[in-house]
Write a protein that holds these residues in place. Sequence first.
Motif, PDB file in Angstrom:
ATOM      1  N   MET A   1       0.840  -1.202   0.000  1.00 10.89           N
ATOM      2  CA  MET A   1       0.000   0.000   0.000  1.00 10.89           C
ATOM      3  C   MET A   1       0.873   1.249   0.000  1.00 10.89           C
ATOM      4  SD  MET A   1      -3.044  -1.105   2.605  1.00 10.89           S
ATOM      5  CE  MET A   1      -3.980   0.369   2.217  1.00 10.89           C
ATOM      6  N   PRO A   2       0.328   2.383  -0.489  1.00 15.27           N
ATOM      7  CA  PRO A   2       1.134   3.618  -0.583  1.00 15.27           C
ATOM      8  C   PRO A   2       1.681   4.077   0.760  1.00 15.27           C
ATOM      9  CG  PRO A   2      -0.901   3.815  -1.833  1.00 15.27           C
ATOM     10  CD  PRO A   2      -1.013   2.547  -1.059  1.00 15.27           C
ATOM     11  N   HIS A   3       0.909   3.871   1.806  1.00 14.07           N
ATOM     12  CA  HIS A   3       1.331   4.344   3.118  1.00 14.07           C
ATOM     13  C   HIS A   3       1.954   3.231   3.946  1.00 14.07           C
ATOM     14  CE1 HIS A   3      -1.070   7.745   1.930  1.00 14.07           C
ATOM     15  NE2 HIS A   3      -2.157   6.990   1.864  1.00 14.07           N
ATOM     16  N   GLY A   4       2.282   2.109   3.326  1.00 13.13           N
ATOM     17  CA  GLY A   4       2.828   1.000   4.086  1.00 13.13           C
ATOM     18  C   GLY A   4       4.179   1.289   4.692  1.00 13.13           C
TER      19      GLY A   4
ATOM     20  N   GLU B   1      -5.572  11.366  11.249  1.00 14.33           N
ATOM     21  CA  GLU B   1      -6.278  12.403  11.991  1.00 14.33           C
ATOM     22  C   GLU B   1      -6.775  13.500  11.060  1.00 14.33           C
ATOM     23  OE1 GLU B   1      -5.473  15.421  15.787  1.00 14.33           O
ATOM     24  OE2 GLU B   1      -3.936  14.004  15.100  1.00 14.33           O
ATOM     25  N   ASP B   2      -5.954  13.930  10.115  1.00 17.06           N
ATOM     26  CA  ASP B   2      -6.378  14.964   9.169  1.00 17.06           C
ATOM     27  C   ASP B   2      -7.534  14.478   8.307  1.00 17.06           C
ATOM     28  OD1 ASP B   2      -4.372  16.504  10.209  1.00 17.06           O
ATOM     29  OD2 ASP B   2      -2.937  16.086   8.588  1.00 17.06           O
ATOM     30  N   THR B   3      -7.470  13.237   7.877  1.00 13.82           N
ATOM     31  CA  THR B   3      -8.543  12.688   7.040  1.00 13.82           C
ATOM     32  C   THR B   3      -9.849  12.627   7.807  1.00 13.82           C
ATOM     33  OG1 THR B   3      -6.902  11.371   5.843  1.00 13.82           O
ATOM     34  CG2 THR B   3      -9.212  10.729   5.614  1.00 13.82           C
ATOM     35  N   LEU B   4      -9.786  12.207   9.083  1.00 17.97           N
ATOM     36  CA  LEU B   4     -11.002  12.132   9.895  1.00 17.97           C
ATOM     37  C   LEU B   4     -11.577  13.521  10.144  1.00 17.97           C
ATOM     38  CD1 LEU B   4     -10.036   9.383  12.511  1.00 17.97           C
ATOM     39  CD2 LEU B   4     -11.571   9.167  10.553  1.00 17.97           C
TER      40      LEU B   4
ATOM     41  N   GLY C   1       3.756   9.846  11.287  1.00 14.99           N
ATOM     42  CA  GLY C   1       3.205  10.470  10.090  1.00 14.99           C
ATOM     43  C   GLY C   1       1.915   9.814   9.646  1.00 14.99           C
ATOM     44  N   PHE C   2       1.827   8.489   9.812  1.00 19.83           N
ATOM     45  CA  PHE C   2       0.607   7.777   9.423  1.00 19.83           C
ATOM     46  C   PHE C   2      -0.572   8.216  10.291  1.00 19.83           C
ATOM     47  CE2 PHE C   2      -2.230   4.131  10.113  1.00 19.83           C
ATOM     48  CZ  PHE C   2      -2.683   3.944   8.817  1.00 19.83           C
ATOM     49  N   TRP C   3      -0.338   8.302  11.615  1.00 20.69           N
ATOM     50  CA  TRP C   3      -1.441   8.716  12.486  1.00 20.69           C
ATOM     51  C   TRP C   3      -1.825  10.173  12.236  1.00 20.69           C
ATOM     52  CZ3 TRP C   3      -4.323   5.229  14.164  1.00 20.69           C
ATOM     53  CH2 TRP C   3      -3.842   4.002  14.624  1.00 20.69           C
TER      54      TRP C   3
END
Length: 720
Positions: free
Chosen positions: A486-489, A501-504, A495-497
């Motif tokens: 996956m792109p964020h793997g 958080e921004d997406t939510l 950075g992932f969290w």
Amino acid sequence: MAGRGQLALPGKPRSAFGDQPLRRPGARAPRPTEMASARGTEPDAEDVAEPEEAIYEEVTSCERMELSQRLAVEELITTEASYVHNIQLCVSDIRAHLQKKKLPDLDLEGLFSNTDDILHVSKRFLKRLEATATQEREQLLCISALFQEFKEEMETVYKIYCASYEHALLLVESYRKDPRLQEEILETLNAAVPHTGASDLSFFLVMPVQRVTKYPLLLGKILENTPASASAYPALQAAVHAMAQVNANINEYKRRREVATKYNKAEHLTLRDRFARLNTHSIAKKTSRLSRLFMHEAGIVAKTEDREYDNLEEKFQCVVSSVAALKENVASYLGHLEAFLLPTPHKCELQIDEGPAQQYRHFAEYLHCTVFPEFKRRLDRLVCQPLCSLSDMLVGPQQLVKKRLDKLLDYEEIQERKSEMGSVTYDEEAAMNTYLAINALLVAELPQFNQAALQLLGQILCSLSALQQDLAAQVLHQAENELEQMPHGCMPLPGFWKMVEDTLQQSGAQLRAFCQTFETVTLSPVTQPLNPAEERKVLSLVSKHGPDKLYQVTSNISGSKDLDLTLQRGQIVALLQSVDTKGNTSRWLVDAGGPRGFVPAGKLQPFCPEQSQQLGMQLPAPESVTERRRCSYASPEAPKVQVAAFAPAFQVVAGFSFAARSPQEVSLQAGQPVVVLEPHDKKGSKEWSLVDVNGQRGYVPSSYLVTVPAQEPAGWSLPV
């Protein structure tokens, strides 16, 4: 030449201490001078010959006894060696040859029972028995001690074999009636042991039974030829008694097993069979037991206490309940697993060629098609099947424990009668012995059974735990492989969290904007109209509780707890309390015009009686939910001009497709709007309704019509 005072008799036995003849220990040979002085004359040849003849006969008897003793010992050793050889042939040749044939109808375990254990004990016993030959003077003591040492092991292995010997003979007899099996058995005997000339398996199966019963006889023969003054005599007596006791214990165990076999079978009788078994004797017996049990519970008579058995039974019942609970939980687990595997997201056609959606699809396909089916197969093989087998094993002991209670009640009553009258009948004595046999068998075998059952239960639980660990490891490994693609793997965890958080937050802002827009364009809720029965109930609730306590159900409510109500959408209730018994404000206590109970507060809205009455004058309403499905729909009595002035709250549609079968009928499609002209046919039957469908009139089944809320007027759309 004979010395002075000695007699030289050719051919007579001599002592080891010179050339004197043998004589009894402690006896002094009479001297010729003494004999002569006793008679007052010189000794002659006859006076000397008489005592020597007696000594010769006594010596011959001792030698004969010693020879018989030596032969008896040799017989014990040689017959034991021959017996071990035959048992070895039975196990290594005959049984192994039959196992290779893989005959499905041949019960090898039932035939040979625990022959392996007998062979193991007998080999060790023979080795030690042959070693006693080197102990010339102490051989008899060694043999006696050897039997004392092996008596418990012999009793353990031989009692199991002897108890199952009758079953083995029944199997042999049944195989004789099967020509195919009998031919295979004869072929095996001729190939494996042709020198024995055996024509049947019973030739070998009877050997352990014969051997254990012959030990007291062989030891008794040695004892008969041993002088009572010998040092080994008491030890031999003890060995003979020990082996006789072993045989007595084996017979008692066999008798107990026969009693247990009679009562531990679970009978599946129909009601007719149970009635057929009823007679005056059985009714009297059951009545006596029941009255005795009531007297126990009431404290009128004392119970027979057996703490050892009570502790064993408590442990056994604990094992039974644990197995039943685990079996139920595993069955529920399998049911949830089946429900989990029903959805197949990997089969859904996605219009996305790549990205996380396709990776999730591959992941779901791997889980549903590979991981979970294999886990289910292993779960069935390693957990479910052993658990069911263990549950079946508990049935026999459960029946025996239940029968033991019945026999205990009989035993107590017979004991009372015996203490009063001094004697009992033969049948009553047999009933007492039956109870004693069942009780002794349970006390002896329940500890071993409980231990074995707990070990099996522990192994099953370990298997279940290992399967869960393997499943988690497989899923985690596959998820990690998919995550790497996956792109964020490869993104660092902080950075992932932060991205999550921004997406939510962005999604939350969009949802709030949608809700605000939806509230501005959504029409205010319309109070649902009431039928006459509901209106009468509303008047009753208003008179009892007041108009400000009325609420209308906005959606169907299905009660899932005690004191919960099941209500239909549109029903009117009166609020009694805005909290439940635990202070929960989300459950209200309401009066539904008769029944009272709790309902979710979120499915109630305030009800205005004046608005309902006004709307009821303008529009017709279905009488009830059942009548809505049957479409007993009444045409409005008001003029059509007045009806057109208002947007209808309900409309009638076809709930199911219907194909016309005559010119008087009209076809329908599911969901198609219709106009009900008459809610009955010409004969007044409400099973048929006259409708207008797109200008065509005809009859349709009333049960195919459904009254649903009317669609909201057009003029607005949801925000994108």
